[in-house]
Design a protein around this motif. Structure first.
Motif: not given
Length: 103
Positions: A26-35, A65-66
């Motif tokens: 999803f290209g969201l790894g950095d956002e998940l890490n920051a969250a 994120f879930p």
């Protein structure tokens, strides 16, 4: 007094796996890490703020994120132990096996 952060080994693998999966698909790894970093910062600021579950542990939900973090603050030992980084709709309760694993 500041509490120390401890992770059960399986929880770090779950977190790394979720970040890598989110990044690849999803290209969201950095956002998940920051969250997750923000969630841990909030938890460490007041570990007893997270709602207590029926099993006595506490959980903290990520907003975008879930996922939830399953944790147990221990004021006497001065630690916050993270037992799981769990997806909210996959394999409910699987992480309970982590509780018998020392951090």
């Amino acid at each position: 007094r500041a509490m120390k952060l401890r992770f059960v080994e399986a929880s770090t693998g779950e977190l790394e796996g979720a970040i890598n999966y989110s990044r690849a698909n999803f290209g969201l790894g950095d956002e998940l890490n920051a969250a997750v970093k923000k969630a841990i910062s909030n938890i460490m600021a007041d570990p007893f703020r997270s709602p207590k579950r029926r099993d006595g542990l506490r959980s903290f939900s990520l907003t975008r994120f879930p996922y939830i973090l399953i944790l147990q603050p221990d004021e006497e030992c001065g630690t916050v132990t993270f037992y799981a980084f769990a997806h909210t709709s996959r394999r409910p309760g699987y992480w309970k096996l982590h509780i018998s694993t020392p951090p």
